[in-house]
Design a protein around this motif. Structure first.
Motif, PDB file in Angstrom:
ATOM      1  N   SER A 172       0.841  -1.196   0.000  1.00  0.00           N
ATOM      2  CA  SER A 172       0.000   0.000   0.000  1.00  0.00           C
ATOM      3  C   SER A 172       0.875   1.244   0.000  1.00  0.00           C
ATOM      4  O   SER A 172       2.061   1.193   0.338  1.00  0.00           O
ATOM      5  CB  SER A 172      -0.923   0.026   1.223  1.00  0.00           C
ATOM      6  OG  SER A 172      -0.162   0.099   2.414  1.00  0.00           O
ATOM      7  N   VAL A 177      -6.875   3.319   1.975  1.00  0.00           N
ATOM      8  CA  VAL A 177      -7.693   2.213   1.476  1.00  0.00           C
ATOM      9  C   VAL A 177      -6.999   0.897   1.819  1.00  0.00           C
ATOM     10  O   VAL A 177      -5.775   0.850   1.991  1.00  0.00           O
ATOM     11  CB  VAL A 177      -7.932   2.307  -0.049  1.00  0.00           C
ATOM     12  CG1 VAL A 177      -8.829   3.480  -0.376  1.00  0.00           C
ATOM     13  CG2 VAL A 177      -6.614   2.394  -0.810  1.00  0.00           C
ATOM     14  N   VAL A 179      -7.512  -3.704   1.393  1.00  0.00           N
ATOM     15  CA  VAL A 179      -8.256  -4.909   1.035  1.00  0.00           C
ATOM     16  C   VAL A 179      -8.503  -5.697   2.319  1.00  0.00           C
ATOM     17  O   VAL A 179      -7.595  -5.852   3.143  1.00  0.00           O
ATOM     18  CB  VAL A 179      -7.472  -5.770   0.026  1.00  0.00           C
ATOM     19  CG1 VAL A 179      -8.271  -7.023  -0.343  1.00  0.00           C
ATOM     20  CG2 VAL A 179      -7.140  -4.972  -1.229  1.00  0.00           C
ATOM     21  N   THR A 180      -9.726  -6.171   2.502  1.00  0.00           N
ATOM     22  CA  THR A 180     -10.050  -6.919   3.718  1.00  0.00           C
ATOM     23  C   THR A 180     -10.386  -8.385   3.455  1.00  0.00           C
ATOM     24  O   THR A 180     -10.320  -9.198   4.371  1.00  0.00           O
ATOM     25  CB  THR A 180     -11.238  -6.276   4.451  1.00  0.00           C
ATOM     26  OG1 THR A 180     -12.379  -6.239   3.574  1.00  0.00           O
ATOM     27  CG2 THR A 180     -10.889  -4.865   4.899  1.00  0.00           C
ATOM     28  N   VAL A 229     -13.222  -4.261   0.447  1.00  0.00           N
ATOM     29  CA  VAL A 229     -12.261  -3.201   0.740  1.00  0.00           C
ATOM     30  C   VAL A 229     -12.833  -2.249   1.788  1.00  0.00           C
ATOM     31  O   VAL A 229     -14.036  -2.253   2.076  1.00  0.00           O
ATOM     32  CB  VAL A 229     -11.900  -2.406  -0.542  1.00  0.00           C
ATOM     33  CG1 VAL A 229     -11.386  -3.335  -1.628  1.00  0.00           C
ATOM     34  CG2 VAL A 229     -13.096  -1.610  -1.058  1.00  0.00           C
ATOM     35  N   ASN A 231     -12.391   2.089   2.990  1.00  0.00           N
ATOM     36  CA  ASN A 231     -11.909   3.401   2.570  1.00  0.00           C
ATOM     37  C   ASN A 231     -12.020   4.342   3.767  1.00  0.00           C
ATOM     38  O   ASN A 231     -13.121   4.635   4.242  1.00  0.00           O
ATOM     39  CB  ASN A 231     -12.739   3.919   1.390  1.00  0.00           C
ATOM     40  CG  ASN A 231     -12.149   5.167   0.760  1.00  0.00           C
ATOM     41  OD1 ASN A 231     -11.403   5.908   1.396  1.00  0.00           O
ATOM     42  ND2 ASN A 231     -12.482   5.410  -0.501  1.00  0.00           N
ATOM     43  N   VAL A 245     -11.754  -0.872  -7.904  1.00  0.00           N
ATOM     44  CA  VAL A 245     -10.872  -2.033  -7.807  1.00  0.00           C
ATOM     45  C   VAL A 245     -10.633  -2.578  -9.207  1.00  0.00           C
ATOM     46  O   VAL A 245     -11.582  -2.737  -9.988  1.00  0.00           O
ATOM     47  CB  VAL A 245     -11.473  -3.136  -6.909  1.00  0.00           C
ATOM     48  CG1 VAL A 245     -10.576  -4.377  -6.910  1.00  0.00           C
ATOM     49  CG2 VAL A 245     -11.663  -2.627  -5.491  1.00  0.00           C
ATOM     50  N   ASN A 275     -18.925  -1.914  -0.975  1.00  0.00           N
ATOM     51  CA  ASN A 275     -17.474  -2.102  -0.849  1.00  0.00           C
ATOM     52  C   ASN A 275     -17.033  -3.553  -1.035  1.00  0.00           C
ATOM     53  O   ASN A 275     -15.924  -3.921  -0.643  1.00  0.00           O
ATOM     54  CB  ASN A 275     -16.946  -1.563   0.485  1.00  0.00           C
ATOM     55  CG  ASN A 275     -16.922  -0.046   0.513  1.00  0.00           C
ATOM     56  OD1 ASN A 275     -17.031   0.609  -0.520  1.00  0.00           O
ATOM     57  ND2 ASN A 275     -16.792   0.519   1.701  1.00  0.00           N
ATOM     58  N   VAL A 305      -6.857  -1.754  -5.247  1.00  0.00           N
ATOM     59  CA  VAL A 305      -7.904  -0.800  -4.891  1.00  0.00           C
ATOM     60  C   VAL A 305      -7.302   0.597  -4.835  1.00  0.00           C
ATOM     61  O   VAL A 305      -6.195   0.789  -4.337  1.00  0.00           O
ATOM     62  CB  VAL A 305      -8.573  -1.166  -3.542  1.00  0.00           C
ATOM     63  CG1 VAL A 305      -7.563  -1.316  -2.429  1.00  0.00           C
ATOM     64  CG2 VAL A 305      -9.615  -0.124  -3.154  1.00  0.00           C
TER      65      VAL A 305
END
Length: 332
Positions: A172, A177, A179-180, A229, A231, A245, A275, A305
């Motif tokens: 990142s 932002v 990614v989960t 994701v 934010n 994305v 999301n 993302v």
């Protein structure tokens, strides 16, 4: 005097032993580095677009024998009826730092890539064809761990060590932002989507993924990909859910595709602007070798993302996050 002599002898033996162990580890690390460099599953090649998407990025197939190094598919964003946005990440510098942890029959490499370059965006007025090009510098840090084990048989280069497993590659520019979750679904015999692989941010940097058990697909398969994701920008850019994305897949910048994922609540996507981004991915072939079909091949996928301020606001910094996971394609 005898005691002093004995102490000096012991110290000397300890020093010699440490030097021998360091030499042994240096030889091992040289072999491990060559394994990292040779493995198609690892590395960052394929994330770089080279520039903003332009006319040279024409639709082609990763399976094309005639253009084996020119197979590109790129999609652009259309935020309104007046402008088309073409964009890309141009990487200008990559530095790699590796620290090792060694055991008798295993080693772990902790790898950090520092990646710098420019995020390039071209806003094209569809009425006048005027183009406004913006370049924003960025620096990202990527992390992955790789575990090696020693085998009983050497490979053709005389290496006894092999890559056993690795963690998800994560990177990142900042914490805006993230990614989960990443999940792959394939169609089962009842013609419904069935989860085949899932990983969340809680385990992305600690869960070992076996090198021999990476996600594997057959040419022509349809795979549903979901990426969730977050934010944290304040305020979130006022367009759709505030971020986009894209999915990069292939081998390098001249042999890749970059596809938009969707959060519009249409078709396979469950909910609009929730999301969670979705893409139905038709699996390409494994490519060719000297114009002969390959039976299988390993490729790299990157789930990327970006905050929409990065794309649409010329004054906004670059806010992106990336997960990297290899996959294997079998011809039949």
């Amino acid at each position: 005097m005898k005691k002093i002599t004995l102490i000096l002898t012991v110290i000397g033996l300890i020093i010699i032993g440490c030097e021998n162990q360091e030499d042994s580890y240096a030889d091992r690390e040289s072999e491990l580095l060559s394994l990292l460099d040779d493995d198609d599953a690892l590395g960052l090649e394929g994330l770089d677009d080279g520039d903003a998407v332009d006319d040279e990025y024409t639709a082609d197939s990763l399976e094309s024998a005639g253009k084996i190094n020119l197979g590109k598919v790129m999609e652009v964003f259309h935020p309104d009826s007046g402008y088309i946005y073409k964009f890309g990440r141009k990487i200008t510098s990559k530095t790699k730092t590796i620290t090792y942890t060694h055991g008798d029959d295993f080693s772990i490499a902790n790898i950090i890539w520092t990646v710098s370059g420019d995020f390039i965006c071209s806003a094209i007025d569809t009425a006048t064809a005027d183009t406004n090009k913006t370049e924003k510098p960025f620096t990202s840090e990527f992390h992955r761990m790789v575990r090696f084990v020693e085998g009983n048989v050497s490979d053709w280069r005389g290496r006894r060590w092999r890559v056993d497993a690795f963690t998800m590659g994560t990177g990142s520019t900042d914490d805006i932002v993230a990614v989960t979750k990443l999940e792959y679904f394939t169609m089962n015999s009842e013609n419904t989507w069935e989860s085949g692989f899932v990983i969340t941010s809680d385990e992305a940097e600690t869960r070992w993924i076996s090198r021999d058990s990476i996600p594997t697909f057959y040419k022509g398969d349809s795979v549903k990909v979901e990426v969730s994701v977050t934010n944290n920008n304040d305020p979130v850019f006022d367009y759709k859910s505030g971020e986009g994305v894209v999915m990069h897949y292939g081998r390098h910048r001249y042999y890749k595709a970059r596809r938009k994922m969707h959060d519009d609540g249409i078709g396979p996507d469950a909910g609009e602007n929730d999301n969670t981004f979705t893409k139905i991915w038709r699996i390409h072939g494994p490519g060719y070798y000297v114009f002969q079909p390959r039976p299988y091949r390993v490729f790299r996928a990157f789930f990327d993302v970006m905050d929409f301020g990065t794309l649409f606001d010329t004054e906004e910094d670059v806010h992106t996050a990336v997960w990297a996971l290899p996959y294997k394609v079998i011809r039949e």
